[in-house]
Design an enzyme around this catalytic site. Structure first.
Site, mmCIF file in Angstrom:
data_model
loop_
_atom_site.group_PDB
_atom_site.id
_atom_site.type_symbol
_atom_site.label_atom_id
_atom_site.label_comp_id
_atom_site.label_asym_id
_atom_site.label_seq_id
_atom_site.Cartn_x
_atom_site.Cartn_y
_atom_site.Cartn_z
ATOM 1 C CB THR A 35 -0.910 0.044 1.248
ATOM 2 O OG1 THR A 35 -0.121 -0.310 2.386
ATOM 3 C CG2 THR A 35 -2.066 -0.917 1.127
ATOM 4 C CB SER A 67 30.261 -7.157 4.767
ATOM 5 O OG SER A 67 29.365 -8.158 5.208
ATOM 6 C CB SER A 124 13.108 -4.167 6.119
ATOM 7 O OG SER A 124 11.947 -4.139 5.416
ATOM 8 C CG ASP A 170 10.547 -1.988 4.003
ATOM 9 O OD1 ASP A 170 9.375 -2.073 4.421
ATOM 10 O OD2 ASP A 170 10.987 -2.675 3.078
ATOM 11 C CE1 TYR A 220 7.674 -4.075 -3.108
ATOM 12 C CE2 TYR A 220 8.591 -2.490 -4.654
ATOM 13 C CZ TYR A 220 7.962 -2.763 -3.462
ATOM 14 O OH TYR A 220 7.602 -1.734 -2.623
#
Ligand code: GLA
Length: 383
Positions: A35, A67, A124, A170, A220
């Site tokens: 939405t 990382s 997320s 998110d 998406y």
């Protein structure tokens, strides 16, 4: 995951000195899926899993990033042509570029980061990473960017450097999260309201199908395109309709012959979902969790049959929830894999989780992961 762990790796990989440590969480979403980019409402909350990063200005114009989870090191400059290829590094690079585009004066820094938001599980992890760096760089370099703009920097990073045309939910939740509160956000006006969330007698639990979703895999973006197609058709008759949020089923039916059957289904889901978030807010104010749960099942049905972003494994987990008498259950986040979010009565919790594990293992040969939801604070400096 804790600060000491990240700090020890930072010290090991750089010159032995320490910097500043920041964190930003992943999110759940009670209801209001797909939405956000339709100008509608969402109902997320930040969780107790996130990213932690240590950063220190290094006096050069290069970012040196490590990382910890991937055991991977990448170095890049801050100009557009310096974009790294490595996908995790593109999130950090994108945030730097979006800050610079907004007039922020940043320079090179050393950084190491790690996270405990499961990747590709619909919680997320990428927004947590973006928000950590947006918040940290704004703070360290005194850029003076407000919190909304920090969320938009994360979103723009997805759009411009990672190929996902996501909405604002998110990144907003990751920046604005507040312990024990869900947030109703109007994604058009960006007005928001914190709702205390302490469902007496119920718990929220996530069941991770361990099917990795890949939002960037264009599915998406295709959903978003469908919604825009329908808005364009409705606008010819109703010029005030800017987003699907402004449309209703009567308007959608007027253009049925002009749009594809698939686009019709997508819009039908979104129009229903925008209304469901409002219904859930009303129900929460009355403490009516049974209605909240019923709406969650409706969302699952819509995401599975109309928006087609569920998958066999998630439908299976949803069916188990229904069979166990769980109050509400649905696929959470973008879809195509990841988790179901379940609103379950305390006394049913153990039996439900056990049954889900056994039946899922029997059918798919592996266990779903189980995450109890703890609603937590948003982006912040740790030390
Ligand atoms: C992803 C996107 C969000 C939102 C959800 C679906 O998480 O990043 O912007 O669209 O999917 O609600």
């Amino acid at each position: 995951m804790d600060i000491d762990f990240v700090r020890s790796r930072f010290i090991k990989h750089f010159d032995g000195s320490t910097g500043s440590v920041y964190t930003s969480p992943g999110r759940i979403n009670l209801i209001g899926e797909h939405t956000d980019y339709n100008g509608g409402f969402v109902f997320p909350g930040a969780i107790d899993k996130g990213m932690i990063a240590e950063l220190k200005i290094n006096g050069t114009n290069k970012v040196r990033a490590y990382s910890i989870d991937m055991k991977d090191y990448v170095e890049f400059g801050l100009n557009e042509e310096d974009a790294p290829r490595t996908s995790w590094a593109r999130y950090i690079f994108g945030v730097c570029r979006e800050i610079i585009k907004r007039g922020g004066k940043i320079a090179g820094f050393n950084t190491a980061f790690a996270g405990d938001v499961p990747l590709g599980a619909g919680m997320s992890s990428s927004a947590a990473l973006e928000s950590t760096y947006a918040y940290a760089l704004n703070d360290m370099f005194n850029c003076g960017i407000d919190k909304f703009e920090l969320a938009k920097i994360g979103q723009a990073t997805e759009h411009n450097y990672c190929g996902v045309m996501c909405g604002i939910m998110d990144q907003f939740a990751s920046i604005f999260g507040k312990a024990e509160h869900l947030i109703r956000l109007d994604c058009r006006s960006l007005e928001y309201q914190y709702f205390p969330f302490d469902p007496q007698g119920y718990r929220l639990v996530l069941l991770d199908s361990v099917v990795k979703h890949e939002l960037a895999s264009s599915a998406y973006n295709d959903r978003r395109k469908s919604c825009e197609n329908v808005v364009a058709a409705i606008q010819k008759r109703h010029p005030h309709v800017e987003f699907l949020r402004d449309a209703d089923m009567a308007m959608l039916d007027e253009v049925k012959a002009e749009i594809s059957a698939e686009d019709y289904m997508r819009a039908e889901y979104v129009i229903g979902e925008v209304q469901r978030v409002l219904d859930v807010c009303d129900a929460l104010e009355r403490g009516d969790y049974e209605t909240v749960g019923q709406k969650m099942y409706e969302t699952h049905h819509g995401m599975s049959k109309l928006y087609e972003v569920s998958c066999e494994e998630l439908d299976f987990l949803n069916d188990i929830a229904k069979a166990c008498g769980v109050t509400g259950s649905r696929v959470m986040g973008g879809g195509f894999g990841g988790c179901t979010i379940n609103l379950v009565k305390n006394e049913l919790y153990d039996a439900f989780v056990e049954k889900a594990k056994v039946e899922y293992k029997n059918k798919y040969g592996r266990l779903p992961k189980v995450y109890d939801v703890v609603i937590s604070d948003g982006a912040r400096k740790l030390c």
